[in-house]
Design a protein around this motif. Structure first.
Motif, PDB file in Angstrom:
ATOM      1  N   LEU A  27      -5.704  -1.612   0.520  1.00 49.41           N
ATOM      2  CA  LEU A  27      -4.718  -1.416  -0.550  1.00 49.41           C
ATOM      3  C   LEU A  27      -4.431   0.061  -0.820  1.00 49.41           C
ATOM      4  O   LEU A  27      -3.390   0.391  -1.390  1.00 49.41           O
ATOM      5  CB  LEU A  27      -5.217  -2.074  -1.838  1.00 49.41           C
ATOM      6  N   ARG A  28      -5.372   0.927  -0.426  1.00 47.20           N
ATOM      7  CA  ARG A  28      -5.164   2.363  -0.664  1.00 47.20           C
ATOM      8  C   ARG A  28      -6.074   3.122   0.287  1.00 47.20           C
ATOM      9  O   ARG A  28      -7.275   3.270   0.038  1.00 47.20           O
ATOM     10  CB  ARG A  28      -5.497   2.695  -2.119  1.00 47.20           C
ATOM     11  N   SER A  29      -5.508   3.599   1.384  1.00 45.34           N
ATOM     12  CA  SER A  29      -6.316   4.281   2.389  1.00 45.34           C
ATOM     13  C   SER A  29      -6.694   5.685   1.944  1.00 45.34           C
ATOM     14  O   SER A  29      -6.095   6.254   1.023  1.00 45.34           O
ATOM     15  CB  SER A  29      -5.563   4.326   3.715  1.00 45.34           C
ATOM     16  N   ALA A  50      -1.204   4.549   3.506  1.00 44.65           N
ATOM     17  CA  ALA A  50      -1.753   3.804   4.644  1.00 44.65           C
ATOM     18  C   ALA A  50      -2.653   4.713   5.464  1.00 44.65           C
ATOM     19  O   ALA A  50      -2.564   5.943   5.384  1.00 44.65           O
ATOM     20  CB  ALA A  50      -0.620   3.256   5.511  1.00 44.65           C
ATOM     21  N   PRO A  66       0.828  -1.209   0.000  1.00 43.76           N
ATOM     22  CA  PRO A  66       0.000   0.000   0.000  1.00 43.76           C
ATOM     23  C   PRO A  66       0.863   1.260   0.000  1.00 43.76           C
ATOM     24  O   PRO A  66       1.754   1.416   0.845  1.00 43.76           O
ATOM     25  CB  PRO A  66      -0.815  -0.125   1.290  1.00 43.76           C
TER      26      PRO A  66
END
Length: 750
Positions: A247-249, A239, A236
C-alpha cells in the motif's frame, strides 16, 4: 553571547508540537538499538517488524478501527494525496468525469485539501468541478448545500476539527446526511487536529479515508498514518518494494513509528498518562482566556463552546491587527499564530472570512493553541506571561486604563502610522501636552484616539492635506472618539481653523501652502520648529517614488506642475516630504530623491515646457486606470537593499570587528518594552554601547532630529529581519552608506 535568559512560552501547538520525552527516547532507541529493517527476515528485522505491527494495532485501538487498513505515511499531506488520488482514479474508472461531476470540500479546510483536489483533478484529467461547501458563523458545514450538491459528487472532504478555530464537525450527523443522499460518495475526514482532543470511533462510521499526522501530537515530523476503510478503493501513491502490504512502498520510518508507539501508549493509559483529561483541558482553556482578558478586556472569541475542541482559542481584539499582537507576544517570548494568509495588504484569515465574520476579526485573528499534554505548571506559567503584558499595553496606550498617564519616550515628536499604503501622522508636544493629527484614516482612528487619551493629551487640530478619493478622512470619527475636543465648526473642509495663517503647537508652527493638481483643494503643510523648517506633509502631490495622479475629477496637470515648482521654492533639497500614501515601503522622500527616482519631477523642476512632461503624466494616468486596485499615484518600486545582511551566528564577531557599530532596535515601543533587545546581545558590546531604540513609526522623526548620522555604521534589528530590512532601504536612499541588517532578527537569536 546573550544577556538575561528568555523563557519561551509555546502556544502554537496546532502548527507543531514539541516531541514528548518518551517519544524522543523511543525514536533514539530505534535509531541506536532497534534499527532493523522490518522487511529483513533475521532477528533484528523481526524485532523491527514487531514494533511496527504493535504500533499499527495501537493506532487501530485509539481510533476505533477494527477493520480496514492502517498505512504509515510521512504525514497528513501524503495521506491526503493518497486518499484523493485513490478516490479520483476510482471515479475515472467509473466514467464519472466532466464539469457535472463535483468534488466537494469544506470552505474552512486546510489548504492541503482543496489544492490537492485541484491538482489531481487536473493531472488525472477528470475535469470535474471543485466546489467549496459553505459554513455558518460558527464554522459548521452547511447541510442544505451538501444535500443539494452531493448527488453529483464523487468525493466529499471534511474535517474532524479545524486547525485555525478548533471548530469540530458533528461526524455522526454528517454521516447520516452524506449516506442518505449519496451512499457511494467517497468521504475523507481530515483527523489531524482530532486525536487526543476528541473521541474517534472510526469503526462505527462509514468514513473512507482518515489521514493523521504525528508532529501535531508530540511525535517527530515526517511520520503519520492513513486509515482506509475496508473495500474502499485504494491506489498506492508510492510504488516500489511493496512495503506496507504493497500500500505504500519505501522502507518504513521506524524511529518515527517507535515515537508514535510511545505516544499511542500514553494515550491508551487509563491513569498516569502524560495526556490530560478533557475536563482538565477545558479548565486550561478558561484560565488562558481569563489571562487574555486581563490584557485585552474587549477580546472577542471567534469560535467557542459548544462548537470547538478545548485546545484551540481563536480571538480578535478591536483596534488590533494580528501582526500587532503577534509582535507583542513574540517580544515577550510567547509564541502564538495569526493563521492568516500572506498578502501584500493586511493579512486576512480565509477561515474566518468563510465564516462570514467582520473583516476586523479576520484581519486581527490570533490562534492560541496548546497541546493535550500541557501540564498545570505550564498552563500557570503561560497565564502569568500573558497577564504580565497588561502593564505593557497600558504603558503604550494600546488599551486604555485608569492608570495615571505618562508620556513615554516614543510618544512625543512625530509619529508616522501606517495602514497598508495609507499614512497618518500624529505630532505630539510633550511640554504643552498637546497633539495634532494629519491625514487620519479610519483603520487607525482607534489607535490614534488611544494615544491621545491614554497620554492625557489635548487635541489641537485634525487636518487633511486634501479630500481623499480612495478613502474618507477619519476626522469626524476621531473627534467623536475623543469627545469633540476641538469643534469641527470654524474650520474649512480640510480641518484648518478659519482666519488662522498658522497653527502653534508648543515650539512647533504649521503653515499651509495651496498645492492643487491632484485635487483642486489640496494643500501641503509645512512644519517648523522654532522657525526652522523640519518637513512638509505633501499629501499626494509628491509620493515616495512618484507623483499624484491628475486624471480624476478636479485633477489638473498644469496645476500639479505649478504646485511642485511652488513647493520646491519653499523647501530644501533634503527636507523630508511626508505623503498620505506610501506604495513602496519608502516612508518618505525629498526633492533630491524625488528628482533622482522620477525623471518627470526633474523635468518639472527644470521648468521644461508642457510638451516634455505632460505626455508622461497622461501615460501614467492610463497605467493607473488599467490597474486592478486604486492608486493615487504611480510609484516605481525600488529593489535597493541593505549594505549587507549579517547572520546571527556571526553577530559577536561582527560587532567586535566594527567597534563603532551602533545597534538600532526598529521594533515598535510595545515590543521593546515586552522584550529588550539587550538580552540577546554580547556582553562585550553592551559594556561599551547602549541599544538605540528607533521604531519604524519614529524613523521620520529620528531623521528630522538627526538622531541618526550618515557616517555612523548601523546594524538594524527587528523581530524577523523584515522591518529592519525596510528601514535599511529607507536609510540607504537617504545616503547612509554603512547600514546593515540582522538576518532573521531576534527570532534567530532566541
Amino acid at each position: 553571547m546573550k544577556g538575561a535568559a528568555h523563557t519561551e512560552v509555546y502556544l502554537d501547538n496546532n502548527a507543531t508540537t514539541p516531541v514528548l520525552p518518551v517519544a524522543a527516547e523511543a525514536a533514539m532507541h530505534a535509531m541506536q538499538r532497534g534499527y532493523g529493517n522490518p522487511s529483513s527476515s533475521h532477528a533484528t528485522g523481526i524485532k523491527a517488524k514487531a514494533e511496527l505491527e504493535t504500533t499499527r494495532a495501537l493506532a487501530r485501538q485509539l481510533i476505533g478501527a477494527r477493520s480496514g487498513d492502517i498505512v504509515f505515511t510521512s504525514g497528513a499531506t501524503e495521506g491526503i494525496q493518497a486518499s484523493i488520488v485513490s478516490a479520483l482514479m476510482a471515479a475515472r474508472a467509473q466514467s464519472k468525469t466532466g464539469a457535472a461531476t463535483l468534488l466537494l470540500y469544506g470552505a474552512t479546510e486546510h489548504k492541503a485539501v482543496p489544492e490537492s483536489l485541484k491538482h489531481w483533478n487536473r493531472v488525472l484529467q477528470l475535469n470535474a468541478t471543485v466546489k467549496a461547501i459553505p459554513v455558518d458563523q460558527h464554522g459548521v458545514l452547511d447541510s442544505g448545500f451538501i444535500r443539494e450538491h452531493l448527488t453529483a459528487a464523487v468525493m466529499i472532504c471534511t474535517m474532524a476539527a479545524n486547525n485555525e478555530t478548533g471548530v469540530k464537525q458533528d461526524l455522526v450527523a454528517l454521516e447520516q446526511l452524506i449516506r442518505s443522499v449519496n451512499p457511494q460518495v467517497y468521504w475523507m475526514v481530515d483527523c489531524v487536529q482530532a486525536l487526543g482532543k476528541m473521541s474517534l470511533n472510526i469503526a462505527d462510521t462509514s468514513i473512507d479515508y482518515a489521514p493523521f499526522s504525528g508532529h501535531k501530537l508530540y511525535a517527530p515530523k515526517g511520520i503519520g498514518f492513513l486509515y482506509v476503510r475496508k473495500d474502499t478503493p485504494y491506489q498506492p501513491f508510492i510504488a516500489g518494494g511493496g512495503q506496507e502490504s504493497g500500500l505504500r512502498s519505501g522502507t518504513e520510518n521506524l524511529p518515527g513509528i517507535a515515537a508514535l508507539h510511545a505516544i499511542f501508549s500514553e494515550l491508551a493509559k487509563t491513569s498516569g498518562s502524560a495526556f490530560q483529561t478533557e475536563d482538565t483541558l477545558w479548565h486550561y482553556r478558561q484560565q488562558l482566556i481569563a489571562a487574555l482578558r486581563q490584557v485585552f478586556p474587549a477580546l472577542v472569541l471567534n469560535s467557542d463552546i459548544p462548537h470547538v475542541v478545548p485546545t484551540t482559542i481563536n480571538f480578535s481584539v478591536p483596534g488590533f491587527y494580528s501582526k500587532d499582537i503577534m509582535d507583542l507576544f513574540d517580544a515577550a517570548g510567547i509564541r502564538v499564530s495569526s493563521g492568516s494568509a500572506c498578502s501584500s495588504k493586511v493579512p486576512s484569515s480565509f477561515v474566518l472570512d468563510a465564516m462570514g465574520l467582520d473583516s476586523w476579526r479576520s484581519q486581527g485573528a490570533i490562534r492560541l493553541s496548546f497541546g493535550p499534554a500541557m501540564t498545570k505548571v505550564e498552563c500557570e506559567h503561560a497565564c502569568q506571561a500573558i497577564a504580565a503584558l497588561k502593564a505593557v499595553v497600558s504603558k503604550h496606550c494600546l488599551v486604555l486604563t485608569d492608570a495615571t498617564p505618562t508620556l513615554e519616550i516614543h510618544a512625543r515628536g512625530l509619529l508616522q502610522l501606517k495602514h497598508e499604503a495609507l499614512c497618518s501622522y500624529v505630532l505630539i508636544c510633550p511640554d504643552s501636552l498637546k497633539a495634532l493629527v494629519i491625514d487620519p484614516v479610519l483603520p487607525l482612528a482607534g489607535r490614534i484616539a488611544n494615544i491621545i487619551q491614554g497620554h492625557g493629551l489635548q487635541l489641537k487640530a485634525v487636518l487633511d492635506t486634501h479630500l481623499h478619493q480612495d478613502h474618507q478622512s477619519a476626522r469626524t470619527e476621531l473627534l467623536t472618539l475623543l469627545g469633540n475636543p476641538c469643534a469641527a465648526s470654524g474650520c474649512d473642509v480640510l480641518g484648518w481653523p478659519e482666519h488662522s495663517p498658522e497653527i502653534q503647537l508648543g515650539p512647533y508652527q504649521l503653515t499651509r501652502l495651496a498645492t492643487p493638481g491632484h485635487t483642486p483643494e489640496a494643500v501641503s503643510i509645512l512644519l517648523y520648529k522654532q522657525q526652522q523648517l523640519l518637513c512638509a506633509f505633501t499629501g499626494d502631490v509628491i509620493l515616495p517614488g512618484g507623483v499624484g495622479r491628475t486624471d480624476l475629477p478636479g485633477g489638473d496637470i498644469s496645476a500639479l506642475a505649478n504646485s511642485i515648482r511652488l513647493l520646491a521654492g519653499k523647501v530644501g533639497q533634503h527636507t523630508l516630504l511626508l505623503s498620505s500614501h506610501d506604495y513602496a515601503q519608502r516612508f518618505f522622500t525629498s526633492l533630491a530623491l524625488a528628482a533622482t527616482e522620477q525623471p518627470l519631477i526633474q523635468a518639472l523642476l527644470n521648468n521644461q515646457p508642457h510638451t516634455e512632461w505632460q505626455p508622461q503624466l497622461q501615460q501614467q494616468a492610463v497605467t493607473l486606470q488599467q490597474a486592478s486596485s486604486y492608486f493615487c499615484g504611480l510609484v516605481e518600486v525600488s529593489l535597493s537593499d541593505a549594505t549587507d545582511v549579517i547572520a546571527p551566528a556571526h553577530l559577536a564577531d561582527f560587532l567586535q570587528q566594527w567597534p563603532q557599530m551602533q545597534v538600532v532596535d526598529v521594533r515598535e515601543p510595545h515590543e521593546q518594552s515586552a522584550g529588550a533587545l539587550a538580552q540577546y546581545l554580547p556582553a562585550a558590546y553592551l559594556a561599551q554601547h547602549s541599544v538605540q531604540e528607533i521604531p519604524l513609526s519614529k524613523l521620520a522623526d529620528a531623521v528630522i532630529h538627526r538622531q541618526l548620522h550618515c557616517e555612523q555604521p548601523l546594524l538594524l534589528v527587528c523581530r524577523s529581519g523584515n522591518r529592519s530590512l525596510v528601514a535599511c532601504k529607507v536609510l540607504g536612499r537617504l545616503g547612509f552608506k554603512q547600514v546593515f541588517n540582522l538576518k532573521g532578527g531576534t527570532a534567530l537569536l532566541c
